[in-house]
Write a protein that holds these residues in place. Structure first.
Motif, mmCIF file in Angstrom:
data_model
loop_
_atom_site.group_PDB
_atom_site.id
_atom_site.type_symbol
_atom_site.label_atom_id
_atom_site.label_comp_id
_atom_site.label_asym_id
_atom_site.label_seq_id
_atom_site.Cartn_x
_atom_site.Cartn_y
_atom_site.Cartn_z
ATOM 1 N N THR A 102 0.826 -1.200 0.000
ATOM 2 C CA THR A 102 0.000 0.000 0.000
ATOM 3 C C THR A 102 0.864 1.255 0.000
ATOM 4 O O THR A 102 1.829 1.373 0.746
ATOM 5 N N ARG A 103 0.490 2.195 -0.850
ATOM 6 C CA ARG A 103 1.151 3.500 -0.909
ATOM 7 C C ARG A 103 0.359 4.463 -0.025
ATOM 8 O O ARG A 103 -0.843 4.651 -0.211
ATOM 9 N N ASN A 104 1.030 5.104 0.911
ATOM 10 C CA ASN A 104 0.377 6.054 1.810
ATOM 11 C C ASN A 104 0.596 7.480 1.313
ATOM 12 O O ASN A 104 1.726 7.919 1.130
ATOM 13 N N GLU A 127 -4.172 0.426 -4.641
ATOM 14 C CA GLU A 127 -3.313 0.154 -3.488
ATOM 15 C C GLU A 127 -2.774 1.434 -2.867
ATOM 16 O O GLU A 127 -1.582 1.555 -2.576
ATOM 17 N N THR A 128 -3.665 2.390 -2.681
ATOM 18 C CA THR A 128 -3.279 3.687 -2.125
ATOM 19 C C THR A 128 -4.230 4.061 -1.001
ATOM 20 O O THR A 128 -5.458 3.978 -1.163
ATOM 21 N N ASP A 178 4.367 7.906 2.026
ATOM 22 C CA ASP A 178 5.267 7.765 0.887
ATOM 23 C C ASP A 178 5.264 9.044 0.049
ATOM 24 O O ASP A 178 6.254 9.356 -0.620
ATOM 25 N N LYS A 198 7.452 8.517 -10.052
ATOM 26 C CA LYS A 198 6.549 8.042 -9.003
ATOM 27 C C LYS A 198 5.448 9.068 -8.714
ATOM 28 O O LYS A 198 4.283 8.713 -8.547
ATOM 29 N N LEU A 209 1.189 8.950 -9.585
ATOM 30 C CA LEU A 209 0.108 9.227 -8.643
ATOM 31 C C LEU A 209 -0.794 10.338 -9.165
ATOM 32 O O LEU A 209 -2.031 10.221 -9.147
#
Length: 365
Positions: free
Chosen positions: A2-4, A26-27, A63, A158, A162
């Motif tokens: 998971t991306r925070n 997955e965020t 992240d 990256k 997002l």
């Protein structure tokens, strides 16, 4: 894994980015705002997955940290996070409308090994606050990034991966170039608009009817003078050097116009307007740095209930309007009723709707 994502500042811009980020797989999106009422609204409206109270703790898990705050507030937070425990590869970005001050402060973060990539989503709304946030606010708008020249390309990628969920057009430019370009097309025009309104205010002391005639072109060219004064105070001060250069250039241009008028040469005067028309007509139609309305002018007959009839037709087809007004002084304006929409698509749907149901003549500016 998971991306925070942690969004600090949950107003219109921060809230809209938070909603966009929720579409990323997955965020998990965390959010904080200094205003307790805003935090409560953000939680109730599901602007983020989780509203937090402890900023430093949330930052330690992030992240990506996004500042959806005004530039002065962002500078404060950038000072604060220098002393926070952050993930080694965390990416910090902002949404401020001026970039040079931000990137200057970002040098201090870089010295501590923290990645900072400046950002500016160039879209807005006639509304403000978290309740106005929406996930498609930035669709087809320009989202400018101002990374350092030698920034790690993987970190930029990256962040772009997002931000692509905003559906904006992501471009990279130098911070100084950004501030110069926005001074030309946004910041300086606000000063011009405000100055025209000041001139009107001065004139109406001697000629009170002047304000009654201030419709059509005057309303269009000065619309942005109605923007939030405190926001424009900050922007003007933050980009003052660029604006001073623009003022110098403007004064030179006005002197050129004065010379043309003194020459009393009709061809030179017509050519001046002709060049301006050609340049203006070739400008791209796109979402600009600040909120733009899409106006539809409707030549309606004058009888009771006609306005509610028109808006009723639009409501039946679920076409949202942002403003409605009746124009009395109509120099260069073709319709007495003006309805504003947030997007060009909404305006086209409205035209199609009314063409099917009425025989009113309609025009767009």
């Amino acid at each position: 894994m998971t991306r925070n994502v942690f969004v600090i500042g949950l107003g219109l811009i921060g809230g809209s980015i938070a909603l966009s980020c929720q579409k990323a797989p997955e965020t998990k999106v965390f959010g904080y705002d200094v205003q307790e009422k805003t935090r409560e609204l953000a939680a109730a409206l599901n602007i983020v997955h989780e509203v937090v109270e402890d900023v430093e703790q949330a930052a330690s898990m992030a992240d990506v940290i996004i500042f959806g705050t005004p530039v002065n507030a962002t500078l404060y937070w950038m000072d604060e996070l220098k002393n926070w425990k952050l993930k080694p590869n965390v990416i910090i970005t902002d949404t401020g409308s001026t970039k040079s001050l931000i990137m200057k402060k970002a040098v201090e973060l870089r010295e501590k090994g923290i990645t900072f990539i400046g950002g500016h989503p160039m879209a807005g709304s006639h509304k403000s606050g978290v309740s106005a946030a929406k996930q498609y606010l930035f669709e087809n708008a320009y989202y400018i990034l101002t990374p350092f020249d030698d920034e790690d390309g993987n970190q930029i990628i990256k962040l772009e991966q997002l931000l692509k969920f905003t559906l904006a057009k992501i471009v990279k430019v130098d911070a100084r170039e950004h501030d110069h370009m926005t001074a030309v097309v946004s910041h300086f025009p606000h000063i011009v608009a405000a100055s025209l309104v000041h001139q009107l205010n001065f004139e109406k002391e001697k000629y009170p009817m002047t304000s009654l005639l201030a419709a059509g072109g005057f309303r269009d060219i000065t619309r942005i003078a109605s923007s939030n004064p405190s926001i424009w105070r900050d922007i003007t001060l933050q980009n003052r050097n660029e604006l001073i250069h623009q003022l110098d250039a403007w004064q030179n241009e006005m002197n050129r116009v004065k010379s043309i008028l003194l020459s009393n040469d009709d061809q030179s005067i017509e050519q001046y307007f002709e060049v301006a028309k050609n340049v203006r007509d070739q400008l791209p139609i796109t979402t600009g740095v600040f909120y733009t309305t899409y106006d539809l002018y409707i030549d309606i007959p004058d009888y009771p209930g006609i306005i509610s009839q028109v808006t009723g037709y639009l409501a039946e087809e679920r076409i949202s309007i942002t403003n409605i007004r009746v124009i009395e002084a109509r120099e260069d304006i073709f319709g007495i009723l003006v309805i504003s929409f947030q997007t060009n698509d909404d305006r086209e749907k409205a035209m199609n709707c009314l063409e099917k149901r009425t025989k009113f003549e309609m025009y767009i500016s």
